[in-house]
Design a protein around this motif. Structure first.
Motif, PDB file in Angstrom:
ATOM      1  N   ASP A  74      -1.574  -8.104  12.774  1.00  0.00           N
ATOM      2  CA  ASP A  74      -0.308  -8.285  13.494  1.00  0.00           C
ATOM      3  C   ASP A  74       0.454  -6.975  13.683  1.00  0.00           C
ATOM      4  O   ASP A  74       1.638  -6.983  14.021  1.00  0.00           O
ATOM      5  CB  ASP A  74       0.598  -9.269  12.740  1.00  0.00           C
ATOM      6  CG  ASP A  74       0.125 -10.701  12.887  1.00  0.00           C
ATOM      7  OD1 ASP A  74      -0.684 -10.950  13.810  1.00  0.00           O
ATOM      8  OD2 ASP A  74       0.541 -11.556  12.095  1.00  0.00           O
ATOM      9  N   ALA A  75      -0.210  -5.838  13.460  1.00  0.00           N
ATOM     10  CA  ALA A  75       0.504  -4.553  13.494  1.00  0.00           C
ATOM     11  C   ALA A  75       1.224  -4.351  14.835  1.00  0.00           C
ATOM     12  O   ALA A  75       2.392  -3.960  14.866  1.00  0.00           O
ATOM     13  CB  ALA A  75      -0.459  -3.406  13.218  1.00  0.00           C
ATOM     14  N   ASP A 118      -7.507   1.344  16.372  1.00  0.00           N
ATOM     15  CA  ASP A 118      -7.290  -0.068  16.604  1.00  0.00           C
ATOM     16  C   ASP A 118      -6.641  -0.731  15.373  1.00  0.00           C
ATOM     17  O   ASP A 118      -7.179  -0.661  14.275  1.00  0.00           O
ATOM     18  CB  ASP A 118      -8.637  -0.737  16.921  1.00  0.00           C
ATOM     19  CG  ASP A 118      -8.412  -2.072  17.608  1.00  0.00           C
ATOM     20  OD1 ASP A 118      -7.379  -2.217  18.290  1.00  0.00           O
ATOM     21  OD2 ASP A 118      -9.255  -2.961  17.435  1.00  0.00           O
ATOM     22  N   GLY A 119      -5.484  -1.335  15.574  1.00  0.00           N
ATOM     23  CA  GLY A 119      -4.821  -2.045  14.478  1.00  0.00           C
ATOM     24  C   GLY A 119      -4.173  -1.139  13.453  1.00  0.00           C
ATOM     25  O   GLY A 119      -3.805  -1.589  12.372  1.00  0.00           O
ATOM     26  N   GLU A 120      -4.015   0.149  13.755  1.00  0.00           N
ATOM     27  CA  GLU A 120      -3.432   1.061  12.771  1.00  0.00           C
ATOM     28  C   GLU A 120      -2.485   2.070  13.441  1.00  0.00           C
ATOM     29  O   GLU A 120      -2.867   2.755  14.385  1.00  0.00           O
ATOM     30  CB  GLU A 120      -4.548   1.790  12.015  1.00  0.00           C
ATOM     31  CG  GLU A 120      -4.065   2.320  10.686  1.00  0.00           C
ATOM     32  CD  GLU A 120      -5.226   2.602   9.736  1.00  0.00           C
ATOM     33  OE1 GLU A 120      -6.158   1.782   9.680  1.00  0.00           O
ATOM     34  OE2 GLU A 120      -5.175   3.644   9.080  1.00  0.00           O
ATOM     35  N   TYR A 121      -1.289   2.121  12.901  1.00  0.00           N
ATOM     36  CA  TYR A 121      -0.252   2.968  13.491  1.00  0.00           C
ATOM     37  C   TYR A 121       0.426   3.800  12.403  1.00  0.00           C
ATOM     38  O   TYR A 121       0.400   3.444  11.229  1.00  0.00           O
ATOM     39  CB  TYR A 121       0.834   2.114  14.152  1.00  0.00           C
ATOM     40  CG  TYR A 121       0.359   1.239  15.287  1.00  0.00           C
ATOM     41  CD1 TYR A 121       0.556   1.621  16.604  1.00  0.00           C
ATOM     42  CD2 TYR A 121      -0.272   0.020  15.033  1.00  0.00           C
ATOM     43  CE1 TYR A 121       0.141   0.818  17.659  1.00  0.00           C
ATOM     44  CE2 TYR A 121      -0.696  -0.788  16.072  1.00  0.00           C
ATOM     45  CZ  TYR A 121      -0.488  -0.390  17.372  1.00  0.00           C
ATOM     46  OH  TYR A 121      -0.900  -1.191  18.406  1.00  0.00           O
ATOM     47  N   ARG A 122       1.047   4.906  12.824  1.00  0.00           N
ATOM     48  CA  ARG A 122       1.968   5.613  11.927  1.00  0.00           C
ATOM     49  C   ARG A 122       3.348   5.573  12.597  1.00  0.00           C
ATOM     50  O   ARG A 122       3.478   5.860  13.779  1.00  0.00           O
ATOM     51  CB  ARG A 122       1.540   7.057  11.719  1.00  0.00           C
ATOM     52  CG  ARG A 122       2.596   7.862  10.932  1.00  0.00           C
ATOM     53  CD  ARG A 122       2.127   9.275  10.635  1.00  0.00           C
ATOM     54  NE  ARG A 122       0.946   9.236   9.788  1.00  0.00           N
ATOM     55  CZ  ARG A 122       0.014  10.198   9.748  1.00  0.00           C
ATOM     56  NH1 ARG A 122       0.133  11.269  10.504  1.00  0.00           N
ATOM     57  NH2 ARG A 122      -1.027  10.085   8.960  1.00  0.00           N
ATOM     58  N   ASP A 141       1.072 -10.778   9.567  1.00  0.00           N
ATOM     59  CA  ASP A 141      -0.053 -10.299   8.770  1.00  0.00           C
ATOM     60  C   ASP A 141      -0.173  -8.793   8.983  1.00  0.00           C
ATOM     61  O   ASP A 141      -0.935  -8.318   9.813  1.00  0.00           O
ATOM     62  CB  ASP A 141      -1.324 -11.031   9.203  1.00  0.00           C
ATOM     63  CG  ASP A 141      -2.498 -10.715   8.294  1.00  0.00           C
ATOM     64  OD1 ASP A 141      -2.306  -9.904   7.349  1.00  0.00           O
ATOM     65  OD2 ASP A 141      -3.584 -11.262   8.519  1.00  0.00           O
ATOM     66  N   VAL A 142       0.640  -8.058   8.236  1.00  0.00           N
ATOM     67  CA  VAL A 142       0.714  -6.615   8.450  1.00  0.00           C
ATOM     68  C   VAL A 142       0.917  -5.930   7.104  1.00  0.00           C
ATOM     69  O   VAL A 142       1.553  -6.482   6.209  1.00  0.00           O
ATOM     70  CB  VAL A 142       1.866  -6.294   9.446  1.00  0.00           C
ATOM     71  CG1 VAL A 142       3.204  -6.704   8.900  1.00  0.00           C
ATOM     72  CG2 VAL A 142       1.907  -4.831   9.809  1.00  0.00           C
ATOM     73  N   THR A 143       0.321  -4.766   6.957  1.00  0.00           N
ATOM     74  CA  THR A 143       0.477  -3.995   5.718  1.00  0.00           C
ATOM     75  C   THR A 143       1.284  -2.746   6.023  1.00  0.00           C
ATOM     76  O   THR A 143       0.973  -2.031   6.984  1.00  0.00           O
ATOM     77  CB  THR A 143      -0.902  -3.583   5.170  1.00  0.00           C
ATOM     78  OG1 THR A 143      -1.701  -4.756   5.074  1.00  0.00           O
ATOM     79  CG2 THR A 143      -0.776  -2.941   3.795  1.00  0.00           C
TER      80      THR A 143
END
Lengths: 401, 517
Positions: A74-75, A118-122, A141-143
């Motif tokens: 869910d990022a 994909d699915g990963e951000y800063r 649903d995000v870390t």
């Protein structure tokens, strides 16, 4: 617990991984705290640092910048609901400027989103935002991991920054477009470079593991040692000058961030900051949308404006009036003398009448002459565009200065 | 996709009340209920072969007379039962019998008997003074509209001139404190204090010493302003039947056995609902009878809400503390000193305030009470159809049984039941051997079976910080929500739970008033 044990309570301010080099070059030891890190206000003279940014190549340790890793299925949904801007068109290896609001549509902070993979951000932000990010993650649903300490970051800015980094061994940098990210290898370690900055000029931000920090610093300053280009470390004060020239806002300095505002009406919406261009109402829901829609339907009451003040007296903290000795309509928040424009520039909070700016703005300036206070009036004008910009900021490839 | 003007999610009594009002005002209303029968907490369920009982609510305390009249419930089949006395059991047989103004029992002093009449008169007066808050939306403190100002003016008038100066002063003194201190000031007899304290704490995560238990007591007492506690003729289900008849007569269509899985929202406005079967129904107005967490976090989803609003809903306290226990008996229990007629009253096991406080102590630490406080009815005495001939059903509200049990409810329901049976057995000898079947609904079970987050009586703790203009949270306390076209009409909204019909009534008035604007 691990973090607690890692922290030395006798160390009031933390040292960044670049500290050994910065400490060595910082002649005045004029330190301040930036997010708890010991950070130089300036290294030797403000003028030389300012002109390094505008005329040659500057290096600044930006490790203290708050950095968060946001990942999970869910990022994207999480970020879309967090920020006011439509980020659905953001692609991998690109960066975008964003700001985010509380429920009342008042700005909490601004920053940049780096789409890493994909699915990963800063997410980089000016101030600590972990609590707000966690609150915003309810039902998603995000870390979210704060990675400020896990990433060493340098910003290399100025007309010769591309040339300097190329000499330092970065291959293919001249092809990197603004707001794009490249991954490269420098002397055997991984380095991420984004063409981003806070200066309004050509420049890059470099991201790597803290273990490689000193090596990265050395490979850049080695270009200077080899006599090729001048490279200077710069502190926060020089950055403050160029960011005002470039018209970038500074949360908590130019305006109260919503989280720290106690008094009613002392916080600011994106429209009131002149940042309506990063608010998108047709992208689905985001926090503050309802309040901002309502606000958009009313004439704007006040704005943070870029203000040019005539004369050479510094309008520090000046009150603003609609004419000399007239009605008070605002305050100067931050101001600088711009050496390149030979002008007094400021960020100012100004009341609007029926949605329009005042027809005249006058600053009442108090200044000293040989320890004697005097007062004077200076006419001001609003600048809708950045005070200063240069085509090389967006040219690809940038010219080899 | 079908469409409808108004959809009410949940056919609990408040959902039916709200639907009925709106239909009478000319709106096209459809009620969607997940369970197979309407009525929610007031519906009758079978819990063992041949034994039936009202699922959760087993006594009618305060069904609003205005609702009864407006919706013509008396002509729809509702007949109030006889006034129920409260009998607080005593192991030696010296039971106390508490009526509206009188109390009797072996060993009571004249002083306590007189004090009881004074106490009830005073506290009913306080409850009456708060009435203007009940049948209206709770006034906002900022950006008040005209009705809010009227409500506040009425409240101020009632407090100052309805009560009078000295009573108002006394109300302001006791309003925020705990029932323990107040009862100690008023009475000597510990049995009496224990029995009254039950009304202040049952249904809440509170013991007699918990601040604001005077308010929860007033919330319970306000029903007495309009009539005595009773079991309607034919049982609690008659309330449901009358509401269903009233609603369908007014044109409401009620669909049961269709679970709403999503409230559809786009562009900040409710567009309709999606059922578990993927069927979508469009609507101009969606009204949720569900609790706030289920409504916002479950059906709407945080994606469509502002972050802090969702967080505040998430942090409301909704953990229930009352287990509902149903026991099938092969004969009437025998309690020393109680006649059959008295057995049909509301029986309490709460022999003292300390007993109640100690029962609550366990709940603080995630345990069920070793000696729970019990509210018992034997509904088969007034409705013989609930059990086979000669047999009976006992309906017990047992507190404290926390929603989150430290050791987990799985495998521990029977232990708690054993404690309840043992406690009843101390008053009714041979009770254990009369038991034919039983059912335990812990708050966790109530959550699952009735779709109430936390299984809380009131869809959320009735503490001061979750009451009035902060119920369920500020920003959605006037039945409208941050989502345009979405409304709350259940116990999560002001003034809270109990079979009152008031949230449903107030929500309908609010929707109609907003429609006019």
């Amino acid at each position: 617990m691990e973090r607690l044990e890692a922290h030395d309570f006798n160390e009031v301010l933390q040292h960044s991984p670049f500290h050994a080099r910065a400490d060595n070059l910082c002649k005045l030891k004029n330190w301040t705290s930036w997010n708890g890190y010991q950070t130089a206000r300036f290294y030797d003279t403000l003028a030389s640092e300012y002109f390094a940014i505008r005329s040659s190549c500057s290096v600044m340790d930006m490790t203290p910048m708050e950095k968060y890793r946001i990942s999970g299925p869910d990022a994207e949904r999480f970020l879309a609901r967090l920020v006011t801007r439509d980020i659905s068109k953001l692609r991998v290896n690109r960066v975008t400027y964003v700001l985010w609001c509380n429920d009342d549509g008042k700005v909490l902070d601004d920053g940049t989103i780096f789409y890493l993979k994909d699915g990963e951000y800063r997410l980089c932000s000016q101030h600590h935002q972990l609590d707000w990010l966690l609150i915003s993650s309810l039902g998603m649903d995000v870390t979210i991991v704060e990675e400020t300490r896990e990433v060493a970051a340098l910003t290399v800015q100025g007309p010769t920054s591309c040339s300097v980094l190329t000499e330092a061994g970065v291959v293919g940098l001249d092809q990197l477009k603004p707001f794009r990210i490249m991954h490269t290898n420098l002397n055997g370690f991984d380095l991420m470079i984004s063409r981003t900055g806070y200066t309004g000029d050509l420049g890059y931000e470099l991201w790597t593991d803290p273990d490689n920090a000193l090596e990265l610093w050395d490979s850049i300053f080695d270009v200077k040692a080899r006599g090729l280009y001048d490279v200077r470390p710069i502190g926060l004060d020089a950055l403050e000058m160029v960011r005002i020239e470039a018209g970038f806002i500074m949360p908590a300095d130019d305006f109260n961030t919503a989280e720290t505002t106690v008094r009613a009406d002392h916080d600011r919406s994106p429209f009131e900051l002149g940042m309506g261009w990063v608010v998108s109402f047709d992208k689905g829901h985001f926090t503050g949308r309802r309040a901002l829609l309502k606000e958009q339907g009313r004439p704007i009451r006040r704005r943070l404006v870029k203000l040019m003040i005539e004369g050479n007296k510094p309008p520090k903290d000046s009150f603003l009036y609609d004419r000399q000795d007239g009605r008070r309509i605002g305050t100067i928040k931050t101001n600088i003398w711009s050496p390149i424009l030979k002008a007094n520039l400021a960020m100012a909070d100004i009341d609007y009448q029926n949605g329009s700016p005042p027809s005249e703005i006058w600053a009442e300036i108090y200044y000293q002459k040989e320890l004697e206070w005097r007062a004077t009036w200076a006419k001001c004008s609003i600048s809708e565009k950045p005070f200063w910009s240069h085509p090389r900021r967006s040219a690809t490839p940038p010219l080899p200065y | 996709m079908t469409s409808c003007r108004v959809i009410v999610v949940g056919a609990g009594h408040n959902g039916l009340v709200c639907a009925s009002y709106l239909a009478r005002a000319g709106l096209q209303v459809q009620v969607l209920e997940a369970l197979d029968n309407p009525g929610g907490a007031a519906s009758t369920i079978g819990f063992a072969d041949g034994y039936k009982v009202s699922g959760l609510a087993h006594i009618l305390h305060s069904l609003s007379p205005k609702v009864c009249e407006d919706l013509d419930l008396y002509n729809a089949g509702l007949t109030m039962g006889l006034s129920l006395q409260t009998i607080s059991l005593d192991q030696k047989g010296d039971h106390l019998q508490l009526g509206e103004n009188t109390v009797s029992g072996e060993g009571l002093t004249e002083k306590d008997i007189a004090a009881y009449a004074d106490f009830k008169r005073d506290f009913r007066g306080y409850a009456r003074a708060l009435e203007p808050l009940m049948m209206n939306k709770p006034p906002r403190l900022k950006d008040m509209d005209f009705p809010d100002k009227v409500t506040l003016a009425k409240l101020g008038w009632k407090l100052r001139f309805g009560l009078g100066k000295s009573a108002m002063r006394e109300f302001l003194r006791v309003g925020g404190i705990n029932i323990h201190d107040v009862l100690n000031e008023c009475f000597d007899d510990d049995r009496l204090k224990g029995a009254i304290a039950v009304d202040a704490v049952m249904g809440h995560h509170m013991g007699p010493r918990t601040p604001s238990t005077v308010l929860t007591y007033l919330h319970r007492l306000r029903g007495e302003i309009h009539g005595p506690q009773n079991i309607p003729q034919g049982g609690m289900n008659q309330v449901v039947n009358a509401l269903v008849k009233s609603a369908t007569d007014a044109g409401v269509s009620i669909r049961t056995g269709c679970r709403v899985s999503r409230i559809l929202v786009s562009d900040g406005k409710a567009q309709g609902v999606e059922l578990e079967s993927d069927e979508q129904i469009a609507a101009d107005i969606v009204i949720s009878n569900a609790d706030a967490k289920t409504t916002f976090l479950g059906l709407v989803g945080t994606q469509e809400l502002d972050a802090m609003f969702a967080h505040r809903i998430h942090t409301t306290r909704t953990a229930g503390d009352v287990a509902k226990i149903h026991i099938a008996l092969n004969s009437l229990p025998v309690i020393k000193g109680l006649s059959i007629e008295q057995l049909g009253q509301r029986l309490l096991i709460a022999p003292g305030m300390r007993y109640v406080e100690h029962a609550f102590n366990h709940a603080k630490y995630g345990e069920y009470s070793e000696n729970p406080v019990l509210e018992i009815t034997i509904p088969s005495l007034s409705d013989s159809g609930l059990a086979p001939p000669g047999h009976h059903v006992m309906s017990v509200c047992a507190t404290f049984a926390p929603y989150v049990l430290k050791k987990g409810w799985d495998g521990n329901r029977s232990q708690f039941l054993a404690r309840v049976v043992a406690v009843v057995g101390q008053y009714a000898s041979g009770f254990e051997n009369q038991i034919v079947a039983s059912q335990v609904l812990t708050p966790a079970d109530i959550e699952t079976e009735y779709n109430i987050a936390g299984g809380h009586w009131h869809h959320g703790e009735l503490a001061i910080d979750q009451s009035f203009m902060m119920r369920p949270v500020h920003g959605t306390a006037q039945y409208d929500t941050p989502v345009d076209g979405l409304f709350l009409c259940g116990a999560a909204a002001h003034p809270g739970g109990g079979v009152t019909g008031i949230p449903g009534h107030n929500a309908a008035q609010r929707i109609l008033a907003m429609n006019e604007e």
